[in-house]
Design a protein around this motif. Structure first.
Motif, PDB file in Angstrom:
ATOM      1  N   GLY A 142       4.572 -12.863   5.950  1.00 57.19           N
ATOM      2  CA  GLY A 142       4.859 -12.112   4.840  1.00 57.19           C
ATOM      3  C   GLY A 142       4.613 -10.733   4.817  1.00 57.19           C
ATOM      4  N   LYS A 143       3.810 -10.071   6.023  1.00 54.94           N
ATOM      5  CA  LYS A 143       3.770  -8.679   6.056  1.00 54.94           C
ATOM      6  C   LYS A 143       4.618  -7.762   6.927  1.00 54.94           C
ATOM      7  CE  LYS A 143      -1.331 -10.048   5.034  1.00 54.94           C
ATOM      8  NZ  LYS A 143      -2.462  -9.798   5.838  1.00 54.94           N
ATOM      9  N   LEU A 144       5.347  -6.853   6.599  1.00 56.79           N
ATOM     10  CA  LEU A 144       6.127  -6.240   7.254  1.00 56.79           C
ATOM     11  C   LEU A 144       5.406  -4.875   7.746  1.00 56.79           C
ATOM     12  CD1 LEU A 144       9.010  -5.793   8.443  1.00 56.79           C
ATOM     13  CD2 LEU A 144       9.674  -4.654   6.401  1.00 56.79           C
ATOM     14  N   LEU A 145       5.486  -4.910   9.100  1.00 48.57           N
ATOM     15  CA  LEU A 145       4.760  -3.528   9.771  1.00 48.57           C
ATOM     16  C   LEU A 145       5.833  -2.547  10.195  1.00 48.57           C
ATOM     17  CD1 LEU A 145       2.227  -2.114  10.971  1.00 48.57           C
ATOM     18  CD2 LEU A 145       2.572  -3.416  12.976  1.00 48.57           C
ATOM     19  N   VAL A 146       5.916  -1.623   9.822  1.00 45.21           N
ATOM     20  CA  VAL A 146       6.935  -0.461  10.127  1.00 45.21           C
ATOM     21  C   VAL A 146       6.084   0.603  10.946  1.00 45.21           C
ATOM     22  CG1 VAL A 146       8.331   1.199   9.265  1.00 45.21           C
ATOM     23  CG2 VAL A 146       7.734  -0.728   7.901  1.00 45.21           C
ATOM     24  N   LYS A 147       6.257   0.770  12.175  1.00 44.88           N
ATOM     25  CA  LYS A 147       5.668   1.693  12.962  1.00 44.88           C
ATOM     26  C   LYS A 147       6.655   2.290  13.978  1.00 44.88           C
ATOM     27  CE  LYS A 147       3.273  -0.389  16.388  1.00 44.88           C
ATOM     28  NZ  LYS A 147       2.520  -1.251  17.029  1.00 44.88           N
ATOM     29  N   LEU A 148       5.897   3.466  14.746  1.00 42.74           N
ATOM     30  CA  LEU A 148       6.693   4.272  15.603  1.00 42.74           C
ATOM     31  C   LEU A 148       7.416   3.403  16.836  1.00 42.74           C
ATOM     32  CD1 LEU A 148       4.468   7.216  16.402  1.00 42.74           C
ATOM     33  CD2 LEU A 148       6.534   7.215  15.172  1.00 42.74           C
ATOM     34  N   PRO A 149       8.685   3.757  17.340  1.00 39.72           N
ATOM     35  CA  PRO A 149       8.973   2.908  18.354  1.00 39.72           C
ATOM     36  C   PRO A 149       8.063   2.748  19.559  1.00 39.72           C
ATOM     37  CG  PRO A 149      10.615   4.698  17.668  1.00 39.72           C
ATOM     38  CD  PRO A 149       9.328   4.721  17.051  1.00 39.72           C
ATOM     39  N   GLY A 150       8.314   1.418  19.720  1.00 36.23           N
ATOM     40  CA  GLY A 150       7.448   1.062  20.987  1.00 36.23           C
ATOM     41  C   GLY A 150       8.133   0.541  22.078  1.00 36.23           C
ATOM     42  N   GLN A 151       7.479  -0.209  23.117  1.00 33.64           N
ATOM     43  CA  GLN A 151       8.165  -0.628  24.468  1.00 33.64           C
ATOM     44  C   GLN A 151       8.729  -2.001  24.155  1.00 33.64           C
ATOM     45  OE1 GLN A 151       8.016   0.974  27.165  1.00 33.64           O
ATOM     46  NE2 GLN A 151       6.664   2.687  26.083  1.00 33.64           N
ATOM     47  N   VAL A 152       8.447  -2.744  22.849  1.00 30.75           N
ATOM     48  CA  VAL A 152       9.376  -3.927  22.546  1.00 30.75           C
ATOM     49  C   VAL A 152      10.739  -3.641  22.164  1.00 30.75           C
ATOM     50  CG1 VAL A 152       9.318  -5.980  21.107  1.00 30.75           C
ATOM     51  CG2 VAL A 152       7.278  -5.122  22.005  1.00 30.75           C
TER      52      VAL A 152
ATOM     53  N   PRO B  72      11.163 -12.554   2.192  1.00 28.14           N
ATOM     54  CA  PRO B  72       9.940 -13.218   1.762  1.00 28.14           C
ATOM     55  C   PRO B  72       8.731 -12.305   1.952  1.00 28.14           C
ATOM     56  CG  PRO B  72      10.398 -13.894   3.876  1.00 28.14           C
ATOM     57  CD  PRO B  72      11.513 -13.192   3.474  1.00 28.14           C
ATOM     58  N   VAL B  73       9.087 -11.115   2.384  1.00 28.85           N
ATOM     59  CA  VAL B  73       7.953  -9.884   2.581  1.00 28.85           C
ATOM     60  C   VAL B  73       7.266  -9.642   1.422  1.00 28.85           C
ATOM     61  CG1 VAL B  73       7.338  -7.724   2.909  1.00 28.85           C
ATOM     62  CG2 VAL B  73       9.211  -8.744   4.554  1.00 28.85           C
ATOM     63  N   SER B  74       5.938  -9.973   1.372  1.00 26.00           N
ATOM     64  CA  SER B  74       5.077  -9.554   0.281  1.00 26.00           C
ATOM     65  C   SER B  74       4.433  -8.377   0.116  1.00 26.00           C
ATOM     66  CB  SER B  74       3.920 -10.697  -0.051  1.00 26.00           C
ATOM     67  OG  SER B  74       2.985 -10.503   1.360  1.00 26.00           O
ATOM     68  N   LEU B  75       4.353  -7.494   1.317  1.00 28.71           N
ATOM     69  CA  LEU B  75       3.922  -6.108   1.217  1.00 28.71           C
ATOM     70  C   LEU B  75       4.379  -5.530   2.541  1.00 28.71           C
ATOM     71  CD1 LEU B  75       1.217  -5.576   3.287  1.00 28.71           C
ATOM     72  CD2 LEU B  75       0.076  -7.066   1.851  1.00 28.71           C
ATOM     73  N   VAL B  76       4.434  -4.083   2.591  1.00 26.29           N
ATOM     74  CA  VAL B  76       4.949  -3.428   3.747  1.00 26.29           C
ATOM     75  C   VAL B  76       3.877  -2.550   4.224  1.00 26.29           C
ATOM     76  CG1 VAL B  76       6.355  -1.709   4.435  1.00 26.29           C
ATOM     77  CG2 VAL B  76       7.215  -3.322   3.045  1.00 26.29           C
ATOM     78  N   SER B  77       3.478  -2.730   5.488  1.00 26.41           N
ATOM     79  CA  SER B  77       2.107  -1.827   5.954  1.00 26.41           C
ATOM     80  C   SER B  77       2.930  -0.765   6.962  1.00 26.41           C
ATOM     81  CB  SER B  77       1.377  -2.618   6.758  1.00 26.41           C
ATOM     82  OG  SER B  77       0.372  -1.841   7.392  1.00 26.41           O
ATOM     83  N   ILE B  78       3.041   0.726   6.586  1.00 24.48           N
ATOM     84  CA  ILE B  78       3.677   1.528   7.533  1.00 24.48           C
ATOM     85  C   ILE B  78       2.779   2.544   8.239  1.00 24.48           C
ATOM     86  CG2 ILE B  78       3.863   3.155   5.479  1.00 24.48           C
ATOM     87  CD1 ILE B  78       7.052   3.544   6.534  1.00 24.48           C
TER      88      ILE B  78
ATOM     89  N   GLU C  31       6.284  12.402   7.308  1.00 32.90           N
ATOM     90  CA  GLU C  31       6.413  12.381   5.868  1.00 32.90           C
ATOM     91  C   GLU C  31       7.711  12.063   5.075  1.00 32.90           C
ATOM     92  OE1 GLU C  31       5.571  15.306   1.988  1.00 32.90           O
ATOM     93  OE2 GLU C  31       4.833  15.861   3.961  1.00 32.90           O
ATOM     94  N   ALA C  32       8.765  12.699   5.966  1.00 33.71           N
ATOM     95  CA  ALA C  32      10.160  12.171   5.353  1.00 33.71           C
ATOM     96  C   ALA C  32      10.510  10.502   5.270  1.00 33.71           C
ATOM     97  CB  ALA C  32      11.189  12.879   6.000  1.00 33.71           C
ATOM     98  N   LEU C  33      10.113  10.142   6.457  1.00 34.75           N
ATOM     99  CA  LEU C  33      10.263   8.696   6.618  1.00 34.75           C
ATOM    100  C   LEU C  33       9.563   7.864   5.649  1.00 34.75           C
ATOM    101  CD1 LEU C  33      12.406   6.864   7.976  1.00 34.75           C
ATOM    102  CD2 LEU C  33      11.055   6.613   9.850  1.00 34.75           C
ATOM    103  N   LEU C  34       8.452   8.212   5.734  1.00 29.37           N
ATOM    104  CA  LEU C  34       7.589   7.603   4.958  1.00 29.37           C
ATOM    105  C   LEU C  34       7.897   7.475   3.302  1.00 29.37           C
ATOM    106  CD1 LEU C  34       3.873   8.678   6.180  1.00 29.37           C
ATOM    107  CD2 LEU C  34       5.005   6.654   6.390  1.00 29.37           C
ATOM    108  N   ARG C  35       8.259   8.741   2.923  1.00 27.49           N
ATOM    109  CA  ARG C  35       9.053   8.881   1.478  1.00 27.49           C
ATOM    110  C   ARG C  35      10.163   7.851   1.629  1.00 27.49           C
ATOM    111  NH1 ARG C  35       6.619  12.862  -1.647  1.00 27.49           N
ATOM    112  NH2 ARG C  35       5.588  14.490  -0.219  1.00 27.49           N
TER     113      ARG C  35
ATOM    114  N   ARG D  66      -1.067   2.570   7.199  1.00 28.27           N
ATOM    115  CA  ARG D  66      -2.035   1.935   8.216  1.00 28.27           C
ATOM    116  C   ARG D  66      -3.040   3.294   8.549  1.00 28.27           C
ATOM    117  NH1 ARG D  66       0.182   1.123  12.849  1.00 28.27           N
ATOM    118  NH2 ARG D  66      -1.339  -0.570  13.687  1.00 28.27           N
ATOM    119  N   ILE D  67      -4.193   3.260   7.752  1.00 28.34           N
ATOM    120  CA  ILE D  67      -4.964   4.411   7.433  1.00 28.34           C
ATOM    121  C   ILE D  67      -6.372   3.757   8.640  1.00 28.34           C
ATOM    122  CG2 ILE D  67      -6.878   5.825   6.674  1.00 28.34           C
ATOM    123  CD1 ILE D  67      -3.802   6.405   5.990  1.00 28.34           C
ATOM    124  N   PRO D  68      -6.708   4.909   9.567  1.00 28.98           N
ATOM    125  CA  PRO D  68      -7.826   4.383  10.565  1.00 28.98           C
ATOM    126  C   PRO D  68      -9.128   4.054   9.589  1.00 28.98           C
ATOM    127  CG  PRO D  68      -6.747   6.423  11.438  1.00 28.98           C
ATOM    128  CD  PRO D  68      -6.116   5.949  10.272  1.00 28.98           C
TER     129      PRO D  68
END
Length: 242
Positions: A33-43, A65-71, A77-81, A97-99
Motif C-alpha cells: 500500500g505504499k507508493l514510492l516515487v523516485k528518480l529514474p533508476g536502472q529498473v 489501494p495506495v495508503s500513502l505516497v513516499s516521494i 520542487e516542481a514535480l514534488l508540487r 523521503r528525508i535522510p
C-alpha cells in the motif's frame, strides 16, 4: 481479483538511458500500500504518459489501494508540487523521503501534549483575533486580493501539509504591508489553525518549506527496508492496481 485502471502495457522502457535529464520521468514502486516515487533508476519501467496529466494521476490514486505516497525530494520542487497537489485532491497523504541525519520538525505524539497544544492555540487565536481582523482590513485597503495563501510545508516524518499564511505578495512582488508583516512574523499568525489541525506543534512551531526541504536534503539517503526490497521488483501494472 485485482484489476488495473491503466491499460496493460506490453513494452518496458529504460527511463535512465533514454530520458536521463528529463525530470518529468520518475520510477514508481509500491509494496503493502505504499507508493514510492523516485528518480529514474536502472529498473525498466512501463511508460505512463497519462501520469503527466494531473487529472489522470488524481483518478489513478483515487482508485488505487495506495495508503500513502513516499516521494524522493531529488525529483525537484516542481514535480514534488505536482504530486503533492494530486495527492491532496486524491486524499492520499504524501511524505518526503528525508535522510535520518536531518532533523525534521516534530509533532507531539503524546495525547496530553497534543491537547495542551490545541488548547493553547485556541486561546492564542482568541487573543490575537483583533490583530488578525485589523490585518485583514489593512490588506483589503492597501493590497486587495487573496487574503490567505496555503504553502506546502514539511512536518513530522516528512509529511507534506498546507501551511496557512497571510498573503504578503501580489503576483511576484512583496507589498509594503507584507514586508512589515514579515518583519514581525505577523503573516504566520494563521498557522495557529495548523496547530489546531495537528500539522505542527507550538513547541516546534518552525516547519520547513518545500523549497527548504529540497535544498537541505543533500545528505546520503538511509532507505527504509521496505524500499530496499521494492527496488528489486518492477511495477507490474498488468497484475496490480496502481
Amino acid at each position: 481479483m485485482t484489476t488495473s485502471i491503466i491499460p496493460t502495457l506490453e513494452n518496458l522502457y529504460d527511463v535512465t538511458q533514454q530520458h536521463q535529464d528529463n525530470r518529468s520521468y520518475c520510477t514508481l514502486q509500491w509494496r503493502r500500500g505504499k507508493l514510492l516515487v523516485k528518480l529514474p533508476g536502472q529498473v525498466k519501467q512501463p511508460y505512463l504518459p497519462s501520469l503527466n496529466s494531473k487529472r489522470s494521476l488524481i483518478e489513478c490514486l483515487q482508485h488505487s489501494p495506495v495508503s500513502l505516497v513516499s516521494i524522493d525530494p531529488k525529483l525537484g520542487e516542481a514535480l514534488l508540487r505536482f504530486w503533492a497537489d494530486a495527492c491532496e485532491q486524491a486524499h492520499k497523504p504524501i511524505f518526503l523521503r528525508i535522510p535520518a541525519g536531518n532533523k525534521l520538525p516534530k509533532q507531539p505524539n503524546q495525547p496530553l501534549q497534543r491537547l495542551i497544544d490545541w488548547i493553547a492555540a485556541l486561546m492564542l487565536l482568541l487573543l490575537v483575533s483583533p490583530v488578525m481582523l485589523g490585518l485583514i482590513i489593512l490588506m483589503q485597503v492597501y493590497s486587495p486580493g487573496s487574503l490567505f495563501c496555503r504553502e506546502w510545508h514539511v512536518g513530522e516524518r516528512g509529511k507534506l501539509f498546507r501551511a496557512i499564511k497571510f498573503c504578503s505578495t501580489t503576483k511576484h512582488n512583496i507589498t509594503p504591508l507584507g514586508r512589515w508583516m514579515r518583519k514581525y512574523s505577523l503573516d504566520n499568525l494563521p498557522q495557529l489553525f495548523n496547530v489546531l489541525r495537528g500539522d505542527i506543534s507550538l513547541t516546534e512551531s518552525h516547519s520547513w518549506t518545500l523549497e527548504d526541504a529540497v535544498q537541505l536534503n543533500q545528505l546520503p539517503e538511509i532507505t527504509a527496508s521496505w524500499e530496499i526490497e521494492a527496488q528489486s521488483n518492477a511495477l507490474q501494472l498488468d497484475t496490480q492496481t496502481l
